[in-house]
Scaffold this active site. Structure first.
Site, PDB file in Angstrom:
ATOM      1  N   GLU A 207     -23.444 -17.732 -20.010  1.00  0.00           N
ATOM      2  CA  GLU A 207     -22.442 -17.598 -20.968  1.00  0.00           C
ATOM      3  C   GLU A 207     -21.952 -19.016 -21.811  1.00  0.00           C
ATOM      4  O   GLU A 207     -22.053 -20.065 -21.345  1.00  0.00           O
ATOM      5  CB  GLU A 207     -21.078 -17.349 -20.087  1.00  0.00           C
ATOM      6  CG  GLU A 207     -19.804 -17.194 -21.058  1.00  0.00           C
ATOM      7  CD  GLU A 207     -18.728 -16.426 -20.276  1.00  0.00           C
ATOM      8  OE1 GLU A 207     -18.679 -15.880 -19.190  1.00  0.00           O
ATOM      9  OE2 GLU A 207     -17.573 -16.770 -20.908  1.00  0.00           O
TER      10      GLU A 207
ATOM     11  N   LYS B 197     -11.742 -15.373 -13.166  1.00  0.00           N
ATOM     12  CA  LYS B 197     -12.932 -15.273 -13.676  1.00  0.00           C
ATOM     13  C   LYS B 197     -13.374 -16.539 -14.307  1.00  0.00           C
ATOM     14  O   LYS B 197     -14.326 -16.999 -14.210  1.00  0.00           O
ATOM     15  CB  LYS B 197     -12.948 -14.071 -14.446  1.00  0.00           C
ATOM     16  CG  LYS B 197     -14.189 -13.644 -14.991  1.00  0.00           C
ATOM     17  CD  LYS B 197     -14.764 -14.258 -16.223  1.00  0.00           C
ATOM     18  CE  LYS B 197     -16.341 -13.726 -16.674  1.00  0.00           C
ATOM     19  NZ  LYS B 197     -16.777 -14.866 -17.764  1.00  0.00           N
TER      20      LYS B 197
ATOM     21  N   ASP C 182     -25.124 -19.281  -2.787  1.00  0.00           N
ATOM     22  CA  ASP C 182     -24.771 -17.773  -2.624  1.00  0.00           C
ATOM     23  C   ASP C 182     -23.660 -17.849  -3.639  1.00  0.00           C
ATOM     24  O   ASP C 182     -22.451 -17.789  -3.183  1.00  0.00           O
ATOM     25  CB  ASP C 182     -24.653 -17.458  -1.029  1.00  0.00           C
ATOM     26  CG  ASP C 182     -24.650 -15.843  -0.914  1.00  0.00           C
ATOM     27  OD1 ASP C 182     -24.131 -15.417  -2.021  1.00  0.00           O
ATOM     28  OD2 ASP C 182     -24.394 -15.350  -0.031  1.00  0.00           O
TER      29      ASP C 182
ATOM     30  N   HIS D 254     -15.449 -19.838 -28.751  1.00  0.00           N
ATOM     31  CA  HIS D 254     -16.235 -18.689 -28.183  1.00  0.00           C
ATOM     32  C   HIS D 254     -17.423 -18.520 -29.238  1.00  0.00           C
ATOM     33  O   HIS D 254     -18.581 -18.486 -29.138  1.00  0.00           O
ATOM     34  CB  HIS D 254     -15.703 -17.507 -27.620  1.00  0.00           C
ATOM     35  CG  HIS D 254     -15.827 -17.485 -26.247  1.00  0.00           C
ATOM     36  ND1 HIS D 254     -16.066 -16.065 -25.584  1.00  0.00           N
ATOM     37  CD2 HIS D 254     -15.426 -18.375 -25.219  1.00  0.00           C
ATOM     38  CE1 HIS D 254     -15.677 -16.363 -24.207  1.00  0.00           C
ATOM     39  NE2 HIS D 254     -15.574 -17.939 -23.971  1.00  0.00           N
TER      40      HIS D 254
HETATM   41  C1  MEV Z   1     -14.096 -16.008 -20.224  1.00  0.00           C
HETATM   42  O1  MEV Z   1     -15.327 -15.945 -19.587  1.00  0.00           O
HETATM   43  C2  MEV Z   1     -13.031 -16.633 -19.160  1.00  0.00           C
HETATM   44  C3  MEV Z   1     -11.710 -16.437 -19.874  1.00  0.00           C
HETATM   45  O2  MEV Z   1     -11.472 -15.136 -20.195  1.00  0.00           O
HETATM   46  C4  MEV Z   1     -10.736 -17.137 -18.752  1.00  0.00           C
HETATM   47  C5  MEV Z   1      -9.467 -16.962 -19.023  1.00  0.00           C
HETATM   48  O3  MEV Z   1      -8.861 -16.008 -19.692  1.00  0.00           O
HETATM   49  O4  MEV Z   1      -8.594 -17.771 -18.370  1.00  0.00           O
HETATM   50  C6  MEV Z   1     -11.497 -17.375 -21.129  1.00  0.00           C
END
Ligand code: MEV
Length: 428
Positions: free
Chosen positions: A84, A263, A279, A377
């Site tokens: 990513e 995430k 792991d 991004h």
């Molecule tokens: C993207 O990989 C992760 C985010 O969605 C985390 C978040 O929303 O806090 C940007």
């Protein structure tokens, strides 16, 4: 259309190149696929073949190094394996913005893992529970005999816990937890062997039947913690702070948001876990189970304001990582990743990873609460799009730059830019 037959008898007995040929034949792949897959990169084919069943090649993921991190007063370079584009930059930015306030302070609750032994078919489960608890010292003996190496390194059996769980299809289950200090090992093999060694005795003492004997990935006796302070000046003022706090509130109240929030935390955590050959699934399962420990899935991080108005963040999560065993030892890149981090103990590794998770969360929340995530991004993602459109070498940066300037980061537009550039004979 090409039809496949997935029944390939004796596939696992073939050599890696024979397997690859077989797959090419069944899947109808061309020679370029063979060239791609037979190049195992920086992992020797023999190592690949010994790591998993039915190996045919490797799947390379970029390895980046995040800079600017201070952890417990020391500068640390962070190796991160991720596909990513924004993940490494996010850690660098968060770490830079808290350098002046001292970086990250971390701790670890211990290196204890839990192995579970499931006992069923006991008519008097509470009685059985005591029978097991009475044998604490016998269980210690068996566990420690099972792994003398662990014992030699200061680890081994520490404690016993027995729970009676209602709701099984044949009545209550009696669940024994073996609590084992696994030191520098992640410890799955050690504790699984102990659970298997102890189970027959549990059955004998209680007259019940033992089924599952396996570690728990909810490693809540191996909690890594990190905290840091970001000054108002460093983050860009009060409104940024308020935005981050409000983003945290949202995640802590709403599981839909918490899943995405965590995430983001795991973007950082899993990248280091993977880079060091640990792991990722074990750490991820532990993280999410821990996040749901109150009965509601919540944020793994917490954000507050200190008495001077600065933003403070903390993270606490299970971190079952080790330095011995599995890919941590057999993957040469994993060993180098540990050298990059200057890390010789599993404790330091776990603590640094927690700090990376917090850093990642800071950057995500800051971006979300200010310009939005897409701007940053997209600037990074533009390079991927340029490659997808067929850009090569110096063309990649040029196409990416034009995509960002034009404000639309799309493959079709990248293709147009590339065609135009090539027609003009411009590559950089
Ligand atoms: C993207 O990989 C992760 C985010 O969605 C985390 C978040 O929303 O806090 C940007």
């Amino acid at each position: 259309m090409h039809t496949q037959n997935s029944r390939i008898s004796g596939f696992h007995k073939l050599s890696m190149s024979e397997r690859l040929n077989k797959v090419m034949e069944v899947a109808g792949l061309d020679r370029s696929a063979e060239a791609q897959l037979s190049n195992t990169g920086n992992l020797e084919a023999s190592v690949v073949d010994s790591m998993i069943e039915n190996a045919v090649g490797t799947m390379n993921i970029p390895l980046g190094v995040a800079t600017n991190m201070i952890v417990d007063g020391e500068d640390v370079l962070i190796p991160m394996a991720t596909e990513e584009s924004s993940v490494v930059a996010a850690v660098c930015n968060a770490a830079r913005q808290c350098r002046d306030s001292g970086g990250f302070t971390t701790s670890l609750s211990g290196s204890l893992m839990i192995a579970q032994v499931q006992l069923i078919d006991v008519s008097n489960p509470e009685f059985a529970r005591l029978q097991i608890l009475e044998n604490k010292e016998r269980i210690r003996e068996i566990c420690d005999q099972t792994d003398p190496v662990l014992l030699k390194h200061g680890g081994g059996y520490r404690d016993l816990e027995v729970r009676v769980l209602e709701g099984g299809r044949n009545g209550p289950m009696v669940i024994t937890h073996l609590i084992v200090d696994t030191r520098d090992a992640m410890g799955a093999n050690a504790v699984n062997s102990m659970a298997e060694a102890v189970a027959p005795l549990i059955a004998e003492w209680t007259g019940g039947k033992t089924y599952l004997r396996i570690l728990s990935n909810l490693a809540d006796r191996r909690l890594a913690r990190a905290r840091a302070t970001w000054s108002l000046d460093a983050i860009g003022g009060k409104s940024v702070r308020e935005g981050i706090l409000s983003a945290f509130d949202f995640a802590d109240i709403d599981p839909y948001r918490a899943a995405t929030h965590n995430k983001g935390v795991m973007n950082g955590v899993s990248s280091v876990v993977l880079a060091t050959g640990n792991d990722t699934r074990a750490v991820e399962a532990g993280a999410h189970a821990y996040a749901a420990r109150s009965g509601q899935y919540r944020s793994l991080t917490r954000w507050e304001v200190d008495q001077d108005g600065n933003l403070t963040g903390m993270i606490e999560m299970p971190m079952a990582v080790g330095l011995i065993g599995g890919a941590t030892k057999s993957h040469p890149t994993a060993r180098i990743a540990l050298e990059i981090m200057n890390t010789t103990t599993a404790e330091k590794l776990a603590r640094v990873i927690a700090a990376v998770g917090l850093a990642q969360n800071f950057s995500a929340l800051k971006a979300l609460a200010t310009t939005g995530i897409q701007k940053g991004h997209m600037a990074l993602h533009a390079k991927n799009i340029a490659v997808m459109a067929g850009a090569k070498g110096p063309e990649i940066d040029t196409v990416a730059r034009e995509l960002v300037e034009g404000g639309k980061v799309r493959v079709d537009i990248a293709e147009e830019i590339l065609l135009r550039m090539r027609a003009k004979g411009v590559s950089s």
